[in-house]
Design an enzyme around this catalytic site. Structure first.
Site, PDB file in Angstrom:
ATOM      1  N   ASP A   8      15.356   3.243   1.160  1.00 40.60           N
ATOM      2  CA  ASP A   8      14.499   3.945   2.108  1.00 40.60           C
ATOM      3  C   ASP A   8      15.245   4.706   3.211  1.00 40.60           C
ATOM      4  O   ASP A   8      14.624   5.208   4.136  1.00 40.60           O
ATOM      5  CB  ASP A   8      13.531   2.932   2.746  1.00 40.60           C
ATOM      6  CG  ASP A   8      12.395   3.599   3.494  1.00 40.60           C
ATOM      7  OD1 ASP A   8      12.000   4.708   3.091  1.00 40.60           O
ATOM      8  OD2 ASP A   8      11.916   3.025   4.479  1.00 40.60           O
ATOM      9  N   CYS A  45      -9.311   3.615  -0.681  1.00 40.85           N
ATOM     10  CA  CYS A  45      -8.221   3.930   0.251  1.00 40.85           C
ATOM     11  C   CYS A  45      -8.485   5.219   1.014  1.00 40.85           C
ATOM     12  O   CYS A  45      -8.113   5.355   2.190  1.00 40.85           O
ATOM     13  CB  CYS A  45      -6.880   3.997  -0.482  1.00 40.85           C
ATOM     14  SG  CYS A  45      -6.797   5.229  -1.805  1.00 40.85           S
ATOM     15  N   CYS A  51      -0.226   1.084   9.983  1.00 41.27           N
ATOM     16  CA  CYS A  51      -1.634   0.901   9.619  1.00 41.27           C
ATOM     17  C   CYS A  51      -1.673   0.430   8.174  1.00 41.27           C
ATOM     18  O   CYS A  51      -1.007   1.001   7.305  1.00 41.27           O
ATOM     19  CB  CYS A  51      -2.392   2.221   9.782  1.00 41.27           C
ATOM     20  SG  CYS A  51      -4.132   2.150   9.292  1.00 41.27           S
ATOM     21  N   CYS A  70      -1.858  10.588  10.050  1.00 44.15           N
ATOM     22  CA  CYS A  70      -1.697   9.197   9.630  1.00 44.15           C
ATOM     23  C   CYS A  70      -1.283   8.323  10.814  1.00 44.15           C
ATOM     24  O   CYS A  70      -0.331   8.652  11.532  1.00 44.15           O
ATOM     25  CB  CYS A  70      -0.663   9.128   8.510  1.00 44.15           C
ATOM     26  SG  CYS A  70      -0.264   7.447   7.987  1.00 44.15           S
ATOM     27  N   CYS A  83     -12.157   4.924  -8.215  1.00 43.97           N
ATOM     28  CA  CYS A  83     -12.120   4.250  -6.904  1.00 43.97           C
ATOM     29  C   CYS A  83     -11.604   5.197  -5.825  1.00 43.97           C
ATOM     30  O   CYS A  83     -10.639   5.933  -6.034  1.00 43.97           O
ATOM     31  CB  CYS A  83     -11.226   3.017  -6.976  1.00 43.97           C
ATOM     32  SG  CYS A  83     -11.058   2.148  -5.405  1.00 43.97           S
ATOM     33  N   CYS A 141      -9.745   5.367   5.652  1.00 44.91           N
ATOM     34  CA  CYS A 141      -8.772   5.903   6.615  1.00 44.91           C
ATOM     35  C   CYS A 141      -9.463   6.302   7.924  1.00 44.91           C
ATOM     36  O   CYS A 141     -10.352   7.168   7.921  1.00 44.91           O
ATOM     37  CB  CYS A 141      -8.044   7.107   6.024  1.00 44.91           C
ATOM     38  SG  CYS A 141      -6.827   7.813   7.166  1.00 44.91           S
TER      39      CYS A 141
END
Length: 370
Positions: free
Chosen positions: A132, A192, A239, A212, A189, A196
């Site tokens: 990362d 998500c 979050c 975000c 689906c 938000c």
């Protein structure tokens, strides 16, 4: 056993929960095309490092031309409770699940180095590890290696671990048989996308980071736009909403890596306690923890917003003190929070002398904003 089977067995013995393989020649141009489209729309916000190293992100061989195979590793960090429960506790802070334990970079990198070192000793081929911090697109590479797929929230989803996997990558010059890429199992689906708070998904599989909460609380260092402050609620670092509502989490389990489990002091801590942290206390509290990297000022800025949303008048004295903080972003958000908690006439009496003395235009604007 083949090299693939031996590496898989060793990776699981090292503590990884998911292992997959692909070759660099299987990574097509669509990875670069998606990256280019994301940046062309400026959806990366102030994450300048994405642009600066974009060419090296476009393909693993742009980062290391000699690499032939990709080993994708996943480490489960599943919580042992519902991370959305804390959102109803307005006097408490919601810290993203991934940041409640030891910094995952330290944990994953140690395991990667051990596995990569063993691979080099066994076959003699060159290896490089990534967690990362390098210009490598871990999520699409991990999807290509078959350990999950990128869901509509753009994060990796696993049939075994839901949305709770830390990712690590080993590139190597060793040729390893590839696994099949995982199919997309999101179906119809839209949990998500619908959950938000700031509507950060312009469309399925697309993220506008500028909207975000994870970006706003972690990557963004300035004055947070007013339209996002109320929706932030008590989320002060990251979050989990889009991750937590994924139906595939029904197959998830709590993290077995002890260092990734939540530290009690980071599970729903009191906002008033966090607001009082000076730089030294902040560094001590968040040592070996991901929160440390954003620094005390950005952190307390986020806490001020959460206090403004708390409805807790006991926060007023603390916020009054923070309205004189040396950091302008802290002062600006403390003023906003006071306006949420104080009666209008009381706020006007508080604001009048301070507005005249304030030198920063962004802070002055908070005094006069409706």
């Amino acid at each position: 056993m083949s090299a693939r089977d031996r590496i898989r067995a060793r990776a699981l013995a090292e503590g990884f929960d998911a292992v997959g393989f692909t070759s660099t020649d299987r990574i097509g141009p669509e990875l670069a095309e998606k990256l280019d489209a994301f940046m062309a729309l400026k959806r990366h916000g102030e994450m300048a490092w994405l642009e600066e190293k974009a060419e090296r992100r476009r393909h693993p061989n742009a980062l290391w031309p000699e690499a032939k195979s990709i080993v994708a590793l996943g480490l489960n960090y599943g919580p042992d409770n519902n991370p959305l429960d804390v959102l109803a506790q307005r006097d408490r802070a919601a810290i993203s699940v991934y940041a409640q334990g030891r910094d995952y970079h330290l944990v994953v990198k140690k395991k990667l180095k051990s596995l990569a070192g063993w691979m080099h000793r066994e076959w003699g081929d060159a290896v490089k590890v990534f967690v990362d911090t390098a210009p490598l697109m871990e999520k699409p590479l991990s999807a290509a290696a078959g350990i999950g797929w990128q869901g509509k929230h753009t994060n990796l989803v696993s049939r075994d671990f839901g949305s709770w996997l830390f990712l690590g990558i080993i590139l190597t010059t060793l040729e390893i048989e590839a696994d099949e890429a995982e199919a997309d199992h999101c179906g119809s689906c839209s949990n998500c996308l619908d959950v938000c708070p700031t509507r950060a998904f312009p469309a399925p599989y697309q993220l506008d980071a500028r909207r975000c909460i994870s970006y706003l609380t972690i990557e963004y260092g300035g004055i947070i736009p007013h339209e996002f402050r109320k929706p932030m609620g008590n989320r002060i670092y990251g979050c989990d909403d889009c991750l937590a509502v994924c139906p595939w989490n029904k197959f998830a389990s709590a993290a077995r890596e002890a260092t990734l489990r939540a530290r009690p002091e980071l599970t729903a801590p009191l906002l008033l306690e966090l607001a009082r942290l000076d730089d030294e206390a902040f560094r001590e509290r968040f040592s070996t923890n991901p929160v440390k990297r954003i620094g005390r000022d950005r952190f307390v800025r986020n806490v001020c917003i959460a206090l403004g949303n708390s409805g807790d008048v006991a926060a007023i004295p603390v916020l009054e003190a923070l309205s004189a903080d040396p950091a302008a972003p802290v002062r600006a958000h403390a003023v906003w929070a006071l306006k949420q908690l104080m009666p209008a006439d009381a706020f006007m009496r508080f604001a009048a002398p301070r507005e005249k003395a304030e030198s920063d235009p962004a802070v002055r604007a908070e005094f006069s904003r409706p």
